[in-house]
Design an enzyme around this catalytic site. Structure first.
Site, short mmCIF file in Angstrom:
data_model
loop_
_atom_site.label_atom_id
_atom_site.label_comp_id
_atom_site.label_asym_id
_atom_site.label_seq_id
_atom_site.Cartn_x
_atom_site.Cartn_y
_atom_site.Cartn_z
N TYR A 285 0.86 -1.19 0.00
CA TYR A 285 0.00 0.00 0.00
C TYR A 285 0.90 1.23 0.00
CZ TYR A 285 -3.46 -3.40 1.63
OH TYR A 285 -4.30 -4.50 1.76
N HIS A 296 -6.61 0.40 -1.82
CA HIS A 296 -6.27 -0.77 -2.62
C HIS A 296 -4.75 -0.92 -2.66
CE1 HIS A 296 -6.57 -3.70 -5.86
NE2 HIS A 296 -5.71 -2.99 -6.56
N LYS A 327 -3.11 -5.14 -10.01
CA LYS A 327 -1.87 -4.68 -9.38
C LYS A 327 -0.72 -4.79 -10.38
CE LYS A 327 -3.53 -6.78 -5.08
NZ LYS A 327 -4.36 -5.66 -4.71
#
Length: 351
Positions: A285, A296, A327
């Site tokens: 993060y 997220h 990601k």
């Protein structure tokens, strides 16, 4: 139109300069209207029917007479040409002298120019290195650029590799000393300072319906990091060394490597958490307001030694998995001195 093979390149006369180099970006000029073609360029012109033969060899004979690795390079060359790009083999003479770095012996296979541009325009869109799916890629040799992977069916996957900054914007005022109990491969902190989890996002509260104790569950990595920062001590004595010893007993040298990556990410203002559910070492993060208002996680990290050998299939799998959970895939690579000195992000590319 016929051509001749000379010292590893193909020479073409007649109106070759106007027909191939000036109008379509093939080869490099020699004297008069003659040009030299790299074998892969000649193979493409034979394939298209623009050349009839090279020393009497048609496309089939010329292609099958080339050495190992030529097939994958040819398939990539054809694909990029079909996508509307001009490209040059990354070798001396084909690439403009203004950018000599791309002609290094361990450099890429092709220099690809932006659509509408060619070798003389001074712009480069991609530097492409070609691998078959069974190749081996040493972590220490990974460099920013594009990797074209050719699978056993001849399909292509393009992966973009770039330098990456794993830092974030999280700030955290460490609480006063917390005391924990080393329990197998984890640490339990009794009556933990609230900010340790809520603001620093360390650990996981061990609480549930009917719980009568406040306990924070820390991984060995988190505990070692906090102990090194003077925040955590162990009940009954011991500190960083005891945690390192236990971590090495559990994971071997992998523990130290993961700890280096963990501490680097924390020091740069981001928050790493376990990436087990995603098949990675960490999910990260960049910003944490509080544990109760998590955003997220933006990227996944694998900690790899400098001598680690990637298979192209492994890279493709990591990238696909990271993309599937929205990601980026990032590798933290060991440097020559054992520290984590290189951060590379890998993602899919559509040229």
């Amino acid at each position: 139109m016929d051509a001749t093979l000379s010292d590893g390149e193909v020479h073409v006369g007649g109106d070759a300069r106007q027909r191939f180099f000036d109008s379509r970006g093939y080869g490099r000029p020699l004297t008069g209207n003659e040009i030299a073609l790299a074998p892969v360029e000649a193979a493409h012109l034979l394939y298209r029917g623009d050349l009839d033969a090279v020393d009497g060899q048609g496309f089939r004979e010329f292609l099958t007479a080339r050495g190992p690795g030529f097939g994958p390079r040819f398939l990539v060359y054809v694909d990029l040409r079909d996508r509307g790009f001009y490209l040059s083999p990354a070798r001396e003479g084909w690439v403009p002298d203004a950018d000599p770095a791309v002609t290094a012996s361990d450099g890429p296979d092709f220099v690809v120019y932006p659509r509408g541009s060619g070798p003389g325009d001074g712009e480069v869109a991609y530097r492409v290195t070609v691998y078959g799916e069974r190749a081996e890629i040493e972590a220490g040799t990974l460099e920013p650029g594009v990797y074209a992977i050719v699978d056993e069916e001849g399909d292509l996957t393009y992966l973009a590799v770039e330098e990456f900054d794993p830092g974030g914007e999280t700030t955290f005022d460490a609480p006063e000393n917390a005391v924990g109990t080393l329990l197998d491969d984890r640490v339990l902190v009794w009556d933990p300072p609230e900010s340790l989890y809520e603001d620093g996002f360390y650990g996981q509260p061990l609480a549930g319906r009917g719980a009568s104790h406040e306990v924070l569950h820390l991984s060995l990595l988190e505990a070692a990091d906090l102990a090194a920062r003077g925040v955590l001590s162990l009940e009954g004595g011991g500190g960083v060394e005891a945690l390192l010893e236990r971590g090495r007993a559990v994971e071997g040298e992998r523990f130290d490597r993961r700890l280096r990556v963990y501490r680097t990410v924390r020091d740069r203002g981001a928050v790493p958490r376990t990436g087990f559910k995603f098949g990675a070492d960490f999910r990260v993060y960049r910003t944490v307001e509080s544990a109760s208002e998590l955003g997220h996680s933006e990227f996944l990290v694998r900690a790899r030694p400098r001598d680690f050998v990637f298979g192209p299939r492994d890279l493709a799998l990591d990238v696909r998995m990271a993309h599937g959970v929205r990601k980026r895939m990032v590798y933290g690579l060991d440097g020559e001195n054992g520290d984590t000195t290189r951060w590379l992000a890998v993602g899919r590319l559509t040229p």
